[in-house]
Design a protein around this motif. Structure first.
Motif, PDB file in Angstrom:
ATOM      1  N   ARG A 163       0.887  -1.158   0.000  1.00  0.00           N
ATOM      2  CA  ARG A 163       0.000   0.000   0.000  1.00  0.00           C
ATOM      3  C   ARG A 163       0.927   1.210   0.000  1.00  0.00           C
ATOM      4  O   ARG A 163       1.742   1.372   0.896  1.00  0.00           O
ATOM      5  CB  ARG A 163      -0.900   0.009   1.232  1.00  0.00           C
ATOM      6  N   ILE A 164       0.802   2.021  -1.045  1.00  0.00           N
ATOM      7  CA  ILE A 164       1.689   3.172  -1.189  1.00  0.00           C
ATOM      8  C   ILE A 164       0.878   4.467  -1.210  1.00  0.00           C
ATOM      9  O   ILE A 164      -0.271   4.486  -1.652  1.00  0.00           O
ATOM     10  CB  ILE A 164       2.557   3.067  -2.460  1.00  0.00           C
ATOM     11  N   THR A 165       1.485   5.519  -0.720  1.00  0.00           N
ATOM     12  CA  THR A 165       0.859   6.839  -0.750  1.00  0.00           C
ATOM     13  C   THR A 165       1.740   7.726  -1.610  1.00  0.00           C
ATOM     14  O   THR A 165       2.937   7.889  -1.318  1.00  0.00           O
ATOM     15  CB  THR A 165       0.727   7.401   0.680  1.00  0.00           C
ATOM     16  N   VAL A 166       1.140   8.248  -2.695  1.00  0.00           N
ATOM     17  CA  VAL A 166       1.905   9.017  -3.671  1.00  0.00           C
ATOM     18  C   VAL A 166       1.085  10.215  -4.159  1.00  0.00           C
ATOM     19  O   VAL A 166      -0.142  10.216  -4.082  1.00  0.00           O
ATOM     20  CB  VAL A 166       2.304   8.160  -4.891  1.00  0.00           C
ATOM     21  N   PHE A 167       1.785  11.198  -4.680  1.00  0.00           N
ATOM     22  CA  PHE A 167       1.111  12.311  -5.339  1.00  0.00           C
ATOM     23  C   PHE A 167       0.765  11.881  -6.750  1.00  0.00           C
ATOM     24  O   PHE A 167       1.612  11.368  -7.492  1.00  0.00           O
ATOM     25  CB  PHE A 167       2.004  13.554  -5.371  1.00  0.00           C
ATOM     26  N   CYS A 168      -0.477  12.056  -7.154  1.00  0.00           N
ATOM     27  CA  CYS A 168      -0.950  11.661  -8.479  1.00  0.00           C
ATOM     28  C   CYS A 168      -1.134  12.908  -9.337  1.00  0.00           C
ATOM     29  O   CYS A 168      -2.014  13.731  -9.052  1.00  0.00           O
ATOM     30  CB  CYS A 168      -2.260  10.893  -8.365  1.00  0.00           C
ATOM     31  N   PRO A 169      -0.324  13.068 -10.391  1.00  0.00           N
ATOM     32  CA  PRO A 169      -0.431  14.265 -11.239  1.00  0.00           C
ATOM     33  C   PRO A 169      -1.800  14.408 -11.908  1.00  0.00           C
ATOM     34  O   PRO A 169      -2.274  15.523 -12.106  1.00  0.00           O
ATOM     35  CB  PRO A 169       0.661  14.073 -12.288  1.00  0.00           C
ATOM     36  N   ASP A 170      -2.459  13.290 -12.240  1.00  0.00           N
ATOM     37  CA  ASP A 170      -3.768  13.376 -12.902  1.00  0.00           C
ATOM     38  C   ASP A 170      -4.826  14.018 -12.016  1.00  0.00           C
ATOM     39  O   ASP A 170      -5.608  14.855 -12.464  1.00  0.00           O
ATOM     40  CB  ASP A 170      -4.251  11.989 -13.349  1.00  0.00           C
ATOM     41  N   SER A 171      -4.861  13.595 -10.745  1.00  0.00           N
ATOM     42  CA  SER A 171      -5.885  14.120  -9.840  1.00  0.00           C
ATOM     43  C   SER A 171      -5.397  15.327  -9.043  1.00  0.00           C
ATOM     44  O   SER A 171      -6.194  15.987  -8.375  1.00  0.00           O
ATOM     45  CB  SER A 171      -6.337  13.032  -8.868  1.00  0.00           C
ATOM     46  N   GLN A 172      -4.081  15.567  -9.100  1.00  0.00           N
ATOM     47  CA  GLN A 172      -3.469  16.649  -8.319  1.00  0.00           C
ATOM     48  C   GLN A 172      -3.696  16.452  -6.822  1.00  0.00           C
ATOM     49  O   GLN A 172      -3.826  17.404  -6.066  1.00  0.00           O
ATOM     50  CB  GLN A 172      -3.996  18.022  -8.767  1.00  0.00           C
ATOM     51  N   GLN A 173      -3.744  15.162  -6.402  1.00  0.00           N
ATOM     52  CA  GLN A 173      -3.961  14.846  -4.996  1.00  0.00           C
ATOM     53  C   GLN A 173      -2.994  13.747  -4.559  1.00  0.00           C
ATOM     54  O   GLN A 173      -2.471  13.003  -5.389  1.00  0.00           O
ATOM     55  CB  GLN A 173      -5.394  14.368  -4.772  1.00  0.00           C
ATOM     56  N   VAL A 174      -2.827  13.641  -3.253  1.00  0.00           N
ATOM     57  CA  VAL A 174      -2.090  12.515  -2.689  1.00  0.00           C
ATOM     58  C   VAL A 174      -3.073  11.359  -2.579  1.00  0.00           C
ATOM     59  O   VAL A 174      -4.164  11.507  -2.027  1.00  0.00           O
ATOM     60  CB  VAL A 174      -1.490  12.872  -1.312  1.00  0.00           C
ATOM     61  N   GLU A 175      -2.711  10.221  -3.161  1.00  0.00           N
ATOM     62  CA  GLU A 175      -3.605   9.070  -3.178  1.00  0.00           C
ATOM     63  C   GLU A 175      -2.910   7.855  -2.579  1.00  0.00           C
ATOM     64  O   GLU A 175      -1.689   7.732  -2.635  1.00  0.00           O
ATOM     65  CB  GLU A 175      -4.035   8.755  -4.613  1.00  0.00           C
ATOM     66  N   THR A 176      -3.712   6.959  -2.022  1.00  0.00           N
ATOM     67  CA  THR A 176      -3.196   5.687  -1.505  1.00  0.00           C
ATOM     68  C   THR A 176      -3.605   4.601  -2.486  1.00  0.00           C
ATOM     69  O   THR A 176      -4.783   4.464  -2.824  1.00  0.00           O
ATOM     70  CB  THR A 176      -3.748   5.402  -0.104  1.00  0.00           C
ATOM     71  N   LEU A 177      -2.620   3.859  -2.955  1.00  0.00           N
ATOM     72  CA  LEU A 177      -2.829   2.809  -3.957  1.00  0.00           C
ATOM     73  C   LEU A 177      -2.333   1.479  -3.420  1.00  0.00           C
ATOM     74  O   LEU A 177      -1.446   1.422  -2.570  1.00  0.00           O
ATOM     75  CB  LEU A 177      -2.077   3.152  -5.242  1.00  0.00           C
ATOM     76  N   THR A 178      -2.870   0.412  -3.958  1.00  0.00           N
ATOM     77  CA  THR A 178      -2.388  -0.926  -3.640  1.00  0.00           C
ATOM     78  C   THR A 178      -1.741  -1.488  -4.902  1.00  0.00           C
ATOM     79  O   THR A 178      -2.301  -1.383  -5.994  1.00  0.00           O
ATOM     80  CB  THR A 178      -3.563  -1.830  -3.206  1.00  0.00           C
ATOM     81  N   THR A 179      -0.554  -2.075  -4.756  1.00  0.00           N
ATOM     82  CA  THR A 179       0.188  -2.558  -5.913  1.00  0.00           C
ATOM     83  C   THR A 179       1.017  -3.781  -5.541  1.00  0.00           C
ATOM     84  O   THR A 179       1.200  -4.092  -4.366  1.00  0.00           O
ATOM     85  CB  THR A 179       1.102  -1.441  -6.468  1.00  0.00           C
ATOM     86  N   THR A 180       1.502  -4.447  -6.554  1.00  0.00           N
ATOM     87  CA  THR A 180       2.411  -5.573  -6.330  1.00  0.00           C
ATOM     88  C   THR A 180       3.829  -5.046  -6.154  1.00  0.00           C
ATOM     89  O   THR A 180       4.124  -3.886  -6.451  1.00  0.00           O
ATOM     90  CB  THR A 180       2.387  -6.547  -7.522  1.00  0.00           C
ATOM     91  N   ASP A 181       4.702  -5.901  -5.697  1.00  0.00           N
ATOM     92  CA  ASP A 181       6.113  -5.577  -5.530  1.00  0.00           C
ATOM     93  C   ASP A 181       6.726  -5.379  -6.924  1.00  0.00           C
ATOM     94  O   ASP A 181       6.592  -6.242  -7.780  1.00  0.00           O
ATOM     95  CB  ASP A 181       6.790  -6.744  -4.809  1.00  0.00           C
ATOM     96  N   PRO A 182       7.400  -4.258  -7.178  1.00  0.00           N
ATOM     97  CA  PRO A 182       7.994  -4.069  -8.508  1.00  0.00           C
ATOM     98  C   PRO A 182       9.105  -5.066  -8.817  1.00  0.00           C
ATOM     99  O   PRO A 182       9.485  -5.231  -9.973  1.00  0.00           O
ATOM    100  CB  PRO A 182       8.529  -2.634  -8.462  1.00  0.00           C
TER     101      PRO A 182
END
Length: 159
Positions: free
Chosen positions: A18-37
């Motif tokens: 679970r990562i928290t990143v700034f999303c340029p599309d929404s211009q907001q900080v979002e929390t996403l769930t992803t697999t290990d890169p």
């Protein structure tokens, strides 16, 4: 993960980040769930990373450890054939229906597809590039989640 050093009870388990990143599309900080890169193994449809030590017997088919690969051919003597895994056997009636379009169809030495590959090899083919051979989220991997169209396309369209 070949140097995996966690508890043995974790082997074969799945996880996500679970990562928290700034999303340029929404211009907001979002929390996403992803697999290990750095995943070496994923669940069906790439939804989760699986903890699988690559030196574990569960990752190696029979004969893997004793297999000796052929020496590489010089690039000037290389002939590459791009082949879609699904298309290789999807309509091959010499392949049992449950194996059509699957990796295992390549193991059927008496199938029409494998016979064709042998003829290409005798004609000078040296390499096969399998496509697509990676996970991507837009196509379901599980057979029960897939749609197969049979007959004219108009038979399957709501009017």
């Amino acid at each position: 993960m070949a140097d995996y050093m966690g508890p043995t009870s974790w082997r074969g388990k799945y996880y996500q980040y679970r990562i928290t990143v700034f999303c340029p599309d929404s211009q907001q900080v979002e929390t996403l769930t992803t697999t290990d890169p750095y995943s070496l193994c994923l669940a069906a449809d790439g939804t989760h990373t699986q903890i699988v030590p690559m030196d574990d017997d569960m990752t190696m088919p029979e004969g893997w450890a004793s297999h000796t690969p052929l020496p590489a051919a010089p690039w000037t003597d290389t002939s590459v054939y791009e082949l879609h895994i699904r298309d290789f056997s999807m309509s091959d009636e010499t392949v049992p229906e449950e194996l059509r379009g699957k990796y295992k169809a390549f193991t059927l030495q008496d199938s029409a597809g494998v016979a064709h590959l042998r003829s290409l090899r005798s004609a000078g083919l040296t390499h096969i590039h399998l496509l697509p051979a990676y996970d991507y989220g837009s196509v379901p991997e599980r057979a029960e989640d897939q749609t197969t169209i049979k007959g004219p396309a108009t038979e399957n369209v709501d009017q």
